[in-house]
Design a protein around this motif. Structure first.
Motif, PDB file in Angstrom:
ATOM      1  N   LEU A  29       0.867  -1.179   0.000  1.00 48.39           N
ATOM      2  CA  LEU A  29       0.000   0.000   0.000  1.00 48.39           C
ATOM      3  C   LEU A  29       0.902   1.226   0.000  1.00 48.39           C
ATOM      4  O   LEU A  29       1.638   1.463   0.962  1.00 48.39           O
ATOM      5  CB  LEU A  29      -0.900   0.006   1.241  1.00 48.39           C
ATOM      6  CG  LEU A  29      -1.765   1.249   1.450  1.00 48.39           C
ATOM      7  CD1 LEU A  29      -2.786   1.400   0.324  1.00 48.39           C
ATOM      8  CD2 LEU A  29      -2.468   1.199   2.805  1.00 48.39           C
ATOM      9  N   GLY A  32      -2.333   4.403  -2.280  1.00 48.75           N
ATOM     10  CA  GLY A  32      -3.645   3.784  -2.091  1.00 48.75           C
ATOM     11  C   GLY A  32      -4.685   4.170  -3.117  1.00 48.75           C
ATOM     12  O   GLY A  32      -5.830   3.710  -3.038  1.00 48.75           O
ATOM     13  N   THR A  99      -1.198  15.081 -15.702  1.00 51.44           N
ATOM     14  CA  THR A  99      -2.449  14.653 -16.347  1.00 51.44           C
ATOM     15  C   THR A  99      -3.182  13.583 -15.540  1.00 51.44           C
ATOM     16  O   THR A  99      -4.267  13.150 -15.921  1.00 51.44           O
ATOM     17  CB  THR A  99      -2.178  14.056 -17.756  1.00 51.44           C
ATOM     18  OG1 THR A  99      -1.490  12.802 -17.604  1.00 51.44           O
ATOM     19  CG2 THR A  99      -1.357  15.000 -18.625  1.00 51.44           C
ATOM     20  N   LYS A 185      -1.880  13.396 -23.762  1.00 53.12           N
ATOM     21  CA  LYS A 185      -2.844  12.346 -23.419  1.00 53.12           C
ATOM     22  C   LYS A 185      -4.141  12.665 -24.133  1.00 53.12           C
ATOM     23  O   LYS A 185      -4.656  13.782 -24.001  1.00 53.12           O
ATOM     24  CB  LYS A 185      -3.043  12.368 -21.900  1.00 53.12           C
ATOM     25  CG  LYS A 185      -4.207  11.596 -21.338  1.00 53.12           C
ATOM     26  CD  LYS A 185      -4.199  11.761 -19.818  1.00 53.12           C
ATOM     27  CE  LYS A 185      -5.291  11.048 -19.131  1.00 53.12           C
ATOM     28  NZ  LYS A 185      -5.173  11.089 -17.653  1.00 53.12           N
ATOM     29  N   ASP A 193      -9.765  11.766 -16.168  1.00 54.72           N
ATOM     30  CA  ASP A 193     -10.137  10.723 -17.117  1.00 54.72           C
ATOM     31  C   ASP A 193      -8.911   9.885 -17.457  1.00 54.72           C
ATOM     32  O   ASP A 193      -7.792  10.398 -17.490  1.00 54.72           O
ATOM     33  CB  ASP A 193     -10.716  11.339 -18.403  1.00 54.72           C
ATOM     34  CG  ASP A 193     -11.556  10.334 -19.178  1.00 54.72           C
ATOM     35  OD1 ASP A 193     -12.104  10.700 -20.233  1.00 54.72           O
ATOM     36  OD2 ASP A 193     -11.649   9.168 -18.741  1.00 54.72           O
TER      37      ASP A 193
HETATM   38  C1  FAD Z   1     -10.066   9.359  -9.189  1.00 55.59           C
HETATM   39  C2  FAD Z   1      -8.860   8.693  -9.781  1.00 55.59           C
HETATM   40  C3  FAD Z   1      -8.332   9.178 -10.980  1.00 55.59           C
HETATM   41  C4  FAD Z   1      -7.207   8.567 -11.545  1.00 55.59           C
HETATM   42  N1  FAD Z   1      -6.726   9.064 -12.716  1.00 55.59           N
HETATM   43  C5  FAD Z   1      -5.620   8.503 -13.267  1.00 55.59           C
HETATM   44  C6  FAD Z   1      -5.088   9.024 -14.479  1.00 55.59           C
HETATM   45  O1  FAD Z   1      -5.579   9.988 -15.050  1.00 55.59           O
HETATM   46  N2  FAD Z   1      -3.971   8.427 -14.979  1.00 55.59           N
HETATM   47  C7  FAD Z   1      -3.361   7.354 -14.386  1.00 55.59           C
HETATM   48  O2  FAD Z   1      -2.337   6.869 -14.905  1.00 55.59           O
HETATM   49  N3  FAD Z   1      -3.846   6.823 -13.228  1.00 55.59           N
HETATM   50  C8  FAD Z   1      -4.958   7.376 -12.668  1.00 55.59           C
HETATM   51  N4  FAD Z   1      -5.451   6.867 -11.497  1.00 55.59           N
HETATM   52  C9  FAD Z   1      -4.837   5.676 -10.925  1.00 55.59           C
HETATM   53  C10 FAD Z   1      -3.819   5.932  -9.804  1.00 55.59           C
HETATM   54  O3  FAD Z   1      -4.014   7.144  -9.221  1.00 55.59           O
HETATM   55  C11 FAD Z   1      -2.408   5.831 -10.218  1.00 55.59           C
HETATM   56  O4  FAD Z   1      -2.147   4.629 -10.855  1.00 55.59           O
HETATM   57  C12 FAD Z   1      -1.427   6.028  -9.051  1.00 55.59           C
HETATM   58  O5  FAD Z   1      -0.233   6.477  -9.562  1.00 55.59           O
HETATM   59  C13 FAD Z   1      -1.204   4.783  -8.218  1.00 55.59           C
HETATM   60  O6  FAD Z   1      -0.261   5.123  -7.173  1.00 55.59           O
HETATM   61  P1  FAD Z   1      -0.553   4.818  -5.640  1.00 55.59           P
HETATM   62  O7  FAD Z   1       0.663   5.249  -4.918  1.00 55.59           O
HETATM   63  O8  FAD Z   1      -1.842   5.401  -5.208  1.00 55.59           O
HETATM   64  O9  FAD Z   1      -0.618   3.238  -5.680  1.00 55.59           O
HETATM   65  P2  FAD Z   1      -1.306   2.154  -4.746  1.00 55.59           P
HETATM   66  O10 FAD Z   1      -2.768   2.179  -4.947  1.00 55.59           O
HETATM   67  O11 FAD Z   1      -0.815   2.266  -3.354  1.00 55.59           O
HETATM   68  O12 FAD Z   1      -0.667   0.830  -5.424  1.00 55.59           O
HETATM   69  C14 FAD Z   1      -0.925   0.524  -6.794  1.00 55.59           C
HETATM   70  C15 FAD Z   1      -0.297  -0.839  -7.123  1.00 55.59           C
HETATM   71  O13 FAD Z   1       1.115  -0.737  -7.170  1.00 55.59           O
HETATM   72  C16 FAD Z   1       1.736  -1.558  -6.159  1.00 55.59           C
HETATM   73  N5  FAD Z   1       2.827  -0.758  -5.592  1.00 55.59           N
HETATM   74  C17 FAD Z   1       2.735   0.531  -5.138  1.00 55.59           C
HETATM   75  N6  FAD Z   1       3.954   0.978  -4.764  1.00 55.59           N
HETATM   76  C18 FAD Z   1       4.836  -0.060  -4.998  1.00 55.59           C
HETATM   77  C19 FAD Z   1       6.251  -0.211  -4.822  1.00 55.59           C
HETATM   78  N7  FAD Z   1       7.015   0.781  -4.340  1.00 55.59           N
HETATM   79  N8  FAD Z   1       6.818  -1.401  -5.165  1.00 55.59           N
HETATM   80  C20 FAD Z   1       6.063  -2.413  -5.684  1.00 55.59           C
HETATM   81  N9  FAD Z   1       4.711  -2.329  -5.874  1.00 55.59           N
HETATM   82  C21 FAD Z   1       4.112  -1.160  -5.538  1.00 55.59           C
HETATM   83  C22 FAD Z   1       0.622  -1.865  -5.163  1.00 55.59           C
HETATM   84  O14 FAD Z   1       0.826  -3.076  -4.488  1.00 55.59           O
HETATM   85  C23 FAD Z   1      -0.604  -1.920  -6.086  1.00 55.59           C
HETATM   86  O15 FAD Z   1      -0.669  -3.170  -6.722  1.00 55.59           O
HETATM   87  C24 FAD Z   1      -6.583   7.450 -10.891  1.00 55.59           C
HETATM   88  C25 FAD Z   1      -7.100   6.972  -9.674  1.00 55.59           C
HETATM   89  C26 FAD Z   1      -8.220   7.588  -9.124  1.00 55.59           C
HETATM   90  C27 FAD Z   1      -8.765   7.076  -7.824  1.00 55.59           C
END
Ligand code: FAD
Length: 291
Positions: A29, A32, A99, A185, A193
């Motif tokens: 996590l 998240g 983006t 994008k 989006d």
């Molecule tokens: C409202 C909303 C809008 C979004 N819009 C976009 C968008 O426009 N473009 C886009 O690309 N994404 C988008 N996302 C998706 C998301 O925000 C991204 O993918 C974000 O970068 C995930 O990072 P996190 O730190 O929150 O990951 P987490 O949710 O904490 O983890 C994501 C995954 O990666 C793994 N992980 C995380 N860190 C590590 C690490 N250091 N080593 C190994 N595994 C790891 C986790 O186990 C999990 O499987 C959106 C999400 C939401 C909720």
């Protein structure tokens, strides 16, 4: 609330690796914004988590005396976007992260999570490919460096094994010095989006000749990809609209778009060609070459 079955707050990287290796279903996590959203959506696969948010050493962004830039896997998008080193040397990283979602998402979401999630639409993936990121991974076998090339193995899949944790991204000076790079994008909405197509370009020029070019796409194949055939058309050539058209045709050898509810594969192919031409022109212009 989130139906978390098992929660472990990691005290350091070794502790995180141990907790992950002990439980084959445990997930890291970070910000998240994927894990908690899936959990909230009822996906119980995400119920056993190892929280790495206390590992502040993984938030660092720095440059060493050789010009290697390190971006911590836990650095959030907003911090990376606002970082002076990134703005100066890796502006396309900031452009692509800006983006992602909206400000609240970017304040939590990490680039580490964006890449490790394995999403084919990850907005940071093109930057990682054209700047040739190296990924520093720690696991039960110790530390290793993986290239971004081949890191994604399929939709939602990467080469990471259970017990692996990405600690940082490494960008070497030969992969960013003298490059103009840009990201665009294409999505149905202007914000909040997911990409229908993402396109990234990095190039170097000598006079009017393109000496190096890297072209990458998201959602143009089952994983984020580099387009080597199309790159070859432009490298070593004087920039021209004629060459751009030849490049756009050659792109068909690199990409394999599919039809989904967001767009048909024909429409995606049209967007792929259009974005490639637009972004190459933009990168050439920022090299100061008149068109
Ligand atoms: C409202 C909303 C809008 C979004 N819009 C976009 C968008 O426009 N473009 C886009 O690309 N994404 C988008 N996302 C998706 C998301 O925000 C991204 O993918 C974000 O970068 C995930 O990072 P996190 O730190 O929150 O990951 P987490 O949710 O904490 O983890 C994501 C995954 O990666 C793994 N992980 C995380 N860190 C590590 C690490 N250091 N080593 C190994 N595994 C790891 C986790 O186990 C999990 O499987 C959106 C999400 C939401 C909720």
């Amino acid at each position: 609330m989130f139906p978390i079955e098992e929660y472990h707050q990691a005290s350091n990287v070794a502790d995180a690796i141990q907790a992950l290796s002990k439980d084959a279903t445990a997930r890291i996590l970070a910000g998240g914004t994927d894990v908690l959203v899936r959990l909230h959506g009822g996906n119980s696969d995400y119920g056993r988590v190892v929280d790495i948010n206390d590992l502040d050493e993984l938030r660092e962004i720095r440059m060493d005396e050789k010009g290697n830039i390190t971006i911590g896997a836990l650095a959030c998008c907003s911090d990376i976007i606002e970082n002076e080193l990134v703005q100066k040397h890796l502006p396309m990283v900031a452009e692509s992260l800006a983006t992602i979602g909206g400000p609240q998402v970017r304040n939590c979401a990490t680039m580490g999570g964006n890449i490790c999630n394995g999403a084919v639409s990850a907005d940071s993936a093109c930057a990682a490919l054209v700047y040739e990121f190296d990924l520093v991974v720690e696991g039960v076998g110790g530390q290793r460096i993986e290239s971004i090339n081949g890191f994604h193995t399929g939709p939602g899949r990467t080469i990471l094994k259970q017990g692996d944790i990405l600690t940082s991204f490494l960008v070497r000076p030969e992969n960013y010095t003298g490059f103009s790079a840009c990201y665009r994008k294409y999505a149905m909405r202007g914000a909040m989006d997911i990409a229908t197509i993402g396109c990234g370009v990095a190039l170097q020029m000598a006079g009017e000749k393109i000496t190096t070019m890297k072209l990458a796409f998201t959602v143009a194949a089952p994983t984020p990809i580099r387009c080597r055939n199309a790159e070859q058309v432009m490298v070593g050539e004087v920039f021209s609209e004629e060459n751009l058209e030849i490049m756009a045709d050659e792109l068909e050898k690199d990409v394999a778009p599919r039809t989904s509810w967001r767009a048909s594969k024909e429409f995606r192919l049209h967007i792929i060609k259009t974005l490639a031409k637009k972004e190459i022109r933009r990168a050439v212009k920022s090299q100061g070459v008149a068109q």
